[in-house]
Design a protein around this motif. Structure first.
Motif, PDB file in Angstrom:
ATOM      1  N   PRO A 139     -43.913 -42.568 -25.139  1.00 16.35           N
ATOM      2  CA  PRO A 139     -45.010 -41.599 -25.188  1.00 16.35           C
ATOM      3  C   PRO A 139     -45.075 -40.680 -23.974  1.00 16.35           C
ATOM      4  O   PRO A 139     -45.588 -39.577 -24.075  1.00 16.35           O
ATOM      5  CB  PRO A 139     -46.258 -42.465 -25.288  1.00 16.35           C
ATOM      6  CG  PRO A 139     -45.851 -43.794 -24.764  1.00 16.35           C
ATOM      7  CD  PRO A 139     -44.394 -43.946 -25.049  1.00 16.35           C
ATOM      8  N   ASN A 140     -44.549 -41.109 -22.827  1.00 15.58           N
ATOM      9  CA  ASN A 140     -44.612 -40.294 -21.609  1.00 15.58           C
ATOM     10  C   ASN A 140     -43.268 -40.323 -20.891  1.00 15.58           C
ATOM     11  O   ASN A 140     -42.778 -41.397 -20.542  1.00 15.58           O
ATOM     12  CB  ASN A 140     -45.697 -40.802 -20.659  1.00 15.58           C
ATOM     13  CG  ASN A 140     -47.073 -40.665 -21.256  1.00 15.58           C
ATOM     14  OD1 ASN A 140     -47.502 -39.575 -21.613  1.00 15.58           O
ATOM     15  ND2 ASN A 140     -47.765 -41.783 -21.410  1.00 15.58           N
ATOM     16  N   THR A 141     -42.710 -39.142 -20.651  1.00 18.77           N
ATOM     17  CA  THR A 141     -41.456 -39.024 -19.914  1.00 18.77           C
ATOM     18  C   THR A 141     -41.701 -38.077 -18.749  1.00 18.77           C
ATOM     19  O   THR A 141     -42.309 -37.023 -18.917  1.00 18.77           O
ATOM     20  CB  THR A 141     -40.337 -38.467 -20.828  1.00 18.77           C
ATOM     21  OG1 THR A 141     -40.184 -39.328 -21.957  1.00 18.77           O
ATOM     22  CG2 THR A 141     -39.030 -38.358 -20.082  1.00 18.77           C
ATOM     23  N   ASN A 142     -41.221 -38.462 -17.570  1.00 23.67           N
ATOM     24  CA  ASN A 142     -41.369 -37.648 -16.361  1.00 23.67           C
ATOM     25  C   ASN A 142     -39.995 -37.332 -15.805  1.00 23.67           C
ATOM     26  O   ASN A 142     -39.169 -38.235 -15.652  1.00 23.67           O
ATOM     27  CB  ASN A 142     -42.179 -38.397 -15.301  1.00 23.67           C
ATOM     28  CG  ASN A 142     -43.552 -38.771 -15.789  1.00 23.67           C
ATOM     29  OD1 ASN A 142     -44.276 -37.934 -16.309  1.00 23.67           O
ATOM     30  ND2 ASN A 142     -43.926 -40.026 -15.636  1.00 23.67           N
ATOM     31  N   ILE A 143     -39.754 -36.053 -15.496  1.00 21.63           N
ATOM     32  CA  ILE A 143     -38.506 -35.669 -14.845  1.00 21.63           C
ATOM     33  C   ILE A 143     -38.825 -34.782 -13.645  1.00 21.63           C
ATOM     34  O   ILE A 143     -39.897 -34.188 -13.574  1.00 21.63           O
ATOM     35  CB  ILE A 143     -37.535 -34.960 -15.808  1.00 21.63           C
ATOM     36  CG1 ILE A 143     -38.118 -33.631 -16.311  1.00 21.63           C
ATOM     37  CG2 ILE A 143     -37.162 -35.868 -16.979  1.00 21.63           C
ATOM     38  CD1 ILE A 143     -37.102 -32.782 -17.067  1.00 21.63           C
ATOM     39  N   GLN A 144     -37.879 -34.708 -12.722  1.00 21.09           N
ATOM     40  CA  GLN A 144     -38.012 -33.852 -11.537  1.00 21.09           C
ATOM     41  C   GLN A 144     -36.817 -32.912 -11.490  1.00 21.09           C
ATOM     42  O   GLN A 144     -35.692 -33.327 -11.702  1.00 21.09           O
ATOM     43  CB  GLN A 144     -38.056 -34.693 -10.273  1.00 21.09           C
ATOM     44  CG  GLN A 144     -39.268 -35.597 -10.199  1.00 21.09           C
ATOM     45  CD  GLN A 144     -39.242 -36.494  -8.973  1.00 21.09           C
ATOM     46  OE1 GLN A 144     -38.190 -36.907  -8.523  1.00 21.09           O
ATOM     47  NE2 GLN A 144     -40.419 -36.780  -8.453  1.00 21.09           N
ATOM     48  N   ILE A 145     -37.101 -31.645 -11.207  1.00 23.11           N
ATOM     49  CA  ILE A 145     -36.044 -30.641 -11.098  1.00 23.11           C
ATOM     50  C   ILE A 145     -36.147 -29.982  -9.730  1.00 23.11           C
ATOM     51  O   ILE A 145     -37.207 -29.493  -9.343  1.00 23.11           O
ATOM     52  CB  ILE A 145     -36.156 -29.593 -12.221  1.00 23.11           C
ATOM     53  CG1 ILE A 145     -35.940 -30.277 -13.581  1.00 23.11           C
ATOM     54  CG2 ILE A 145     -35.139 -28.463 -12.000  1.00 23.11           C
ATOM     55  CD1 ILE A 145     -36.067 -29.361 -14.774  1.00 23.11           C
ATOM     56  N   GLN A 146     -35.027 -29.968  -9.029  1.00 20.43           N
ATOM     57  CA  GLN A 146     -34.925 -29.328  -7.717  1.00 20.43           C
ATOM     58  C   GLN A 146     -34.283 -27.961  -7.914  1.00 20.43           C
ATOM     59  O   GLN A 146     -33.162 -27.856  -8.395  1.00 20.43           O
ATOM     60  CB  GLN A 146     -34.060 -30.195  -6.792  1.00 20.43           C
ATOM     61  CG  GLN A 146     -33.939 -29.678  -5.385  1.00 20.43           C
ATOM     62  CD  GLN A 146     -35.228 -29.812  -4.595  1.00 20.43           C
ATOM     63  OE1 GLN A 146     -35.977 -30.750  -4.759  1.00 20.43           O
ATOM     64  NE2 GLN A 146     -35.475 -28.851  -3.720  1.00 20.43           N
TER      65      GLN A 146
END
Length: 150
Positions: A139-146
């Motif tokens: 239900p929840n996905t977190n990603i980080q982009i630099q």
């Protein structure tokens, strides 16, 4: 008779296992994209989600969802909803002049910041979908982009 009973039990067990997986596949998940490395707060950030390699990373006609957001804070958080379970890739640009395009110099090199999910190394061309792809499976996905700037 015993074989038939075993088969029936096996069939019920398989059906019982299959039901939860098919039920999970029909959920709509949320994606939170944290964007860091902004050089300044000029303009906006545009975030595009792709569901396949077709058109990734810059064909606007192939974008599944897109948001352009004025830069207020760093890092910047952009949320998406209603994503089915599956593989996706995200492309981000720091659109400093608000034209919704990654501007380039005469040699074709980006003059605005850019980034991709999974932060693949970028040298002479954009990454392939597989290098940026990630799985939405809950239900929840977190990603980080630099973001990168040339």
């Amino acid at each position: 008779m015993v074989k038939r009973l075993r088969f029936s039990i096996l069939l019920l067990a398989i059906m019982g296992l299959a039901l939860p997986f098919s039920a999970k596949a029909s959920f709509n998940g949320k994606l939170a994209v944290e964007i860091d490395g902004l050089k300044n707060k000029q303009g906006q950030v545009c975030v595009s989600i792709f569901a396949s390699s077709q058109g990734f990373p810059n064909n606007r006609d192939r974008v599944l969802q897109k948001q352009c957001i004025k830069i207020t804070d760093t890092p910047l958080l952009v949320n998406f909803e209603n994503l089915k379970a599956g593989n996706y890739a995200v492309a981000v640009i720091h659109d400093q002049n608000n034209d919704s395009t990654l501007n380039r110099n005469g040699l074709g090199m980006p003059i605005e910041g850019f980034g991709f999910s999974r932060n693949p190394e970028v040298r002479t061309s954009a990454p392939k979908f597989g290098e940026a792809a990630f799985l939405v499976a809950g239900p929840n996905t977190n990603i980080q982009i630099q973001l990168k700037y040339f």
